[in-house]
Design an enzyme around this catalytic site. Structure first.
Site, PDB file in Angstrom:
ATOM      1  N   GLU A  70      -1.694  -3.642 -38.835  1.00 57.40           N
ATOM      2  CA  GLU A  70      -2.142  -5.010 -38.519  1.00 57.40           C
ATOM      3  C   GLU A  70      -1.026  -5.766 -37.765  1.00 57.40           C
ATOM      4  OE1 GLU A  70      -3.966  -7.014 -41.947  1.00 57.40           O
ATOM      5  OE2 GLU A  70      -2.755  -8.760 -41.428  1.00 57.40           O
ATOM      6  N   TYR A  71       0.206  -5.628 -38.230  1.00 48.68           N
ATOM      7  CA  TYR A  71       1.336  -6.257 -37.523  1.00 48.68           C
ATOM      8  C   TYR A  71       1.369  -5.757 -36.074  1.00 48.68           C
ATOM      9  CZ  TYR A  71       4.138  -8.205 -41.472  1.00 48.68           C
ATOM     10  OH  TYR A  71       4.616  -8.933 -42.532  1.00 48.68           O
TER      11      TYR A  71
ATOM     12  N   HIS B 104      -1.902   0.055 -43.629  1.00 48.24           N
ATOM     13  CA  HIS B 104      -2.916  -0.823 -43.007  1.00 48.24           C
ATOM     14  C   HIS B 104      -2.264  -2.138 -42.552  1.00 48.24           C
ATOM     15  CE1 HIS B 104      -5.346  -4.447 -43.544  1.00 48.24           C
ATOM     16  NE2 HIS B 104      -6.358  -3.773 -43.042  1.00 48.24           N
ATOM     17  N   ASN B 105      -1.474  -2.739 -43.433  1.00 48.70           N
ATOM     18  CA  ASN B 105      -0.843  -4.015 -43.082  1.00 48.70           C
ATOM     19  C   ASN B 105       0.157  -3.833 -41.942  1.00 48.70           C
ATOM     20  OD1 ASN B 105      -2.254  -4.855 -45.338  1.00 48.70           O
ATOM     21  ND2 ASN B 105      -0.646  -6.223 -46.024  1.00 48.70           N
TER      22      ASN B 105
ATOM     23  N   ASN C  56      -7.073 -16.727 -66.752  1.00 48.39           N
ATOM     24  CA  ASN C  56      -5.986 -17.111 -65.858  1.00 48.39           C
ATOM     25  C   ASN C  56      -4.813 -17.630 -66.689  1.00 48.39           C
ATOM     26  OD1 ASN C  56      -5.355 -17.583 -62.863  1.00 48.39           O
ATOM     27  ND2 ASN C  56      -4.756 -19.535 -63.804  1.00 48.39           N
TER      28      ASN C  56
ATOM     29  N   SER D 146      -8.345  -5.598 -48.927  1.00 46.68           N
ATOM     30  CA  SER D 146      -8.056  -6.241 -47.645  1.00 46.68           C
ATOM     31  C   SER D 146      -9.230  -7.089 -47.179  1.00 46.68           C
ATOM     32  CB  SER D 146      -7.756  -5.180 -46.597  1.00 46.68           C
ATOM     33  OG  SER D 146      -7.523  -5.798 -45.368  1.00 46.68           O
TER      34      SER D 146
ATOM     35  N   GLY E   8      -8.920 -13.687 -56.572  1.00 44.66           N
ATOM     36  CA  GLY E   8      -9.624 -13.401 -57.817  1.00 44.66           C
ATOM     37  C   GLY E   8     -10.971 -14.105 -57.891  1.00 44.66           C
TER      38      GLY E   8
ATOM     39  N   VAL F 151      -3.065 -11.085 -59.432  1.00 44.46           N
ATOM     40  CA  VAL F 151      -2.016 -12.091 -59.605  1.00 44.46           C
ATOM     41  C   VAL F 151      -0.900 -11.829 -58.611  1.00 44.46           C
ATOM     42  CG1 VAL F 151      -2.546 -12.467 -62.041  1.00 44.46           C
ATOM     43  CG2 VAL F 151      -0.842 -10.743 -61.412  1.00 44.46           C
TER      44      VAL F 151
ATOM     45  N   ASN G 247      -1.106  -7.122 -53.823  1.00 44.55           N
ATOM     46  CA  ASN G 247      -0.350  -6.418 -52.778  1.00 44.55           C
ATOM     47  C   ASN G 247       0.936  -5.834 -53.349  1.00 44.55           C
ATOM     48  OD1 ASN G 247      -1.762  -6.366 -50.417  1.00 44.55           O
ATOM     49  ND2 ASN G 247      -0.927  -8.297 -49.644  1.00 44.55           N
TER      50      ASN G 247
END
Ligand code: NBP
Length: 484
Positions: A192-193, A188-189, A34, A130, A16, A76, A104
């Site tokens: 990435e893995y 996408h993630n 916050n 990302s 953030g 958050v 996420n």
């Protein structure tokens, strides 16, 4: 009267804070809030000092300080906190205002939240962001989806803060309805893995079979980064190889080989099983992390199990080139599988995904950024209906050229006992995909034998089902409901 904010943000943690600094640097005024309110003043008087931020000490104050139609972005912790903030924001907002979740979140949650927020007369966006801390500050890749009417309201802000590719195109565009943005971020993630595991297998072979030094590996990754494999992950791998600790020794070898994960790779693999497409490489990458985390058990097993492995003697330079080819070919398979998953999920969820556009969004700002993604964009520009990337002429030619080295690496690894789960599962998929006759006829025979599940015949039309009384003891009744 002081100017109201262009957008509000809830969540002054690492993402953030950096994202609002990015927005402010592009000329936007941002109201910030916050949960632990003391962080608001700390930020406004710290990194945000002298800049166009409005610190809010309650959600009411935040909302009152945003220009209409209001845009409120949450960064958050994913899960319940997002639902909690939505509940608190709904009574404070007016029709046409937009709630944005930049965390996420799992895409089914975003599908549910979009419907819920829209039912209250508001608009919703779930966007993948990302690139981690640095991306958030300097330009992330952003993948927004949700209420289509919300996109024109945030487009300018999102595209101005996003990473840009060389010609200035932003790595952010509308992905699709409800959970489409978070779905694409999840894939996408997962990719990435896969990319990280592929590079780790290359390193394993170089270190334990070719016995290369870290300086040699540094130079190899440096060279690879100037060719087909040009990417952020190869670049940081090169730098990791070159990193020395306070004793002048490679830090890498002092890091425990037990990988962590936060679950997005697992979600990707699960979603492939749900829509019924093979996503073998990402699945293997997730399992490899799990196996690595069982360190103590592996240490015990290493004392007990001695594999019968051959000692091979490959010419070093030639074998390094073969590893390059295995990595590149497997990477093509991984992206091909990821794109098939997106296509099937799009059908299931009625999303109209722009596959070339997705490659472009990943082209900069994110962890999997690479030159390779430009080729994927070209492939879908050339044929938007492309069934599988492997069938595109550029990728097909590259796979043909890499095949010999790829097969050599997988067979050598099997003989010397070094695990290469992603190299080998990619090759198995490639061979399965290009094989006209698989042994699934035997599977069908077995299913019909023990469960009367019926089979189709090669000499009859598809959709016509047959059952055989294999033993002479069973009846002629076929099963219609029993599923193994
Ligand atoms: P965190 O995921 O650590 O979340 C911190 C924020 O969530 C703080 O504002 C915190 O408030 C708030 N929060 C928590 Br924790 N529990 C809460 C609760 N029960 N109710 C209300 N607020 C709560 O921060 P982050 O690492 O900046 O990530 C933000 C989002 O972006 C996450 O969804 C993350 O998965 C995603 N993301 C992170 C990265 C990365 O590199 N870190 C990259 C891409 C995406 P507090 O200050 O009062 O505790």
């Amino acid at each position: 009267m002081t100017k109201k904010a262009d957008i509000g943000l809830i969540g002054l943690a690492v993402m953030g804070e950096n994202l609002v600094l990015n927005m402010e640097s592009h000329g936007y005024t941002v109201a910030v809030y916050n949960r632990s309110v003391e962080k608001v003043d700390k930020f406004v008087n710290g990194r945000g000092k002298g800049k166009n931020f409005i610190g809010a000490h309650s959600l009411e104050e935040l909302v009152q300080n945003i220009e209409r139609p209001r845009k409120v972005m949450m960064l958050v912790k994913a899960g319940q906190p997002v639902d909690d903030f939505i509940e608190k924001l709904i009574p404070l907002l007016d029709e046409g205002d937009v709630i944005i979740d930049g965390g996420n979140s799992h895409f089914p949650d975003t599908i549910r939240r979009t419907k819920y927020v829209e039912s209250k007369g508001l608009l919703y966006i779930g966007t993948g962001v990302s690139g981690g801390e640095e991306g958030a500050l300097k330009g992330p890749s952003m993948m927004p989806g949700g209420s289509p009417k919300a996109w024109p309201l945030v487009k300018d802000i999102f595209q101005s803060i996003a990473a840009k590719v060389d010609d200035g195109t932003p790595c952010c565009d509308w992905v699709g309805e409800d959970g489409a943005g978070h779905f694409v971020k999840m894939v996408h993630n997962g990719i990435e893995y896969g990319d990280m595991q592929l590079i780790s297998e290359a390193y394993h072979l170089m270190r334990d079979y070719l016995k290369l030094s870290h300086d040699e590996m540094h130079d190899i990754f440096d060279l690879w980064n100037q060719g087909d494999l040009d990417s952020y992950l190869i670049e940081i791998t090169r730098d990791i190889m070159g990193y020395r600790d306070e004793n002048g020794e490679p830090l890498l070898e002092k890091i425990l080989d037990a990988a962590g994960q936060k679950g997005t790779g697992k979600w990707t693999a699960i979603s492939s099983l749900e829509v019924g497409v093979p996503l073998t490489l990402i699945g293997e990458a997730v399992y490899s992390r799990i196996l690595s985390s069982q360190k103590e058990e592996r240490l015990r097993a290493a004392q007990i199990i001695k594999a019968k492995v051959s000692q091979l003697d490959e010419e070093k330079e030639e074998f390094v080139n073969a590893i390059h080819d295995a990595l590149f070919a497997s990477k093509i398979v991984s992206y091909a599988q990821g794109y098939v998953l997106m296509r099937e999920a799009a059908k299931e969820n009625n999303w109209n995904l722009n596959y070339g556009g997705i490659a472009l969004m990943w082209r900069g700002g994110c962890i999997i950024r690479s030159a390779f993604l430009g080729k994927i964009k070209d492939a879908f520009d050339h044929n938007p209906e492309l069934e599988n990337l492997i069938l595109d002429s550029y990728f097909h030619d590259k796979l043909q050229a890499a095949q010999e080295g790829w097969r050599k690496v997988v067979s050598v690894a099997a003989r010397i006992g070094i695990p290469v789960p992603t190299f080998s599962s990619a090759l198995a998929y490639f061979d399965g995909y290009r094989t006209a006759n698989l042994p699934a006829n035997l599977l069908q025979a077995q299913r019909d034998y023990f469960g009367a599940h019926t089979y189709e015949r090669v000499d009859k039309d598809r959709g016509e089902f047959f059952h055989t009384n294999w033993t002479g003891r069973g009846g002629d009744t076929a099963s219609s409901t029993y599923q193994v």
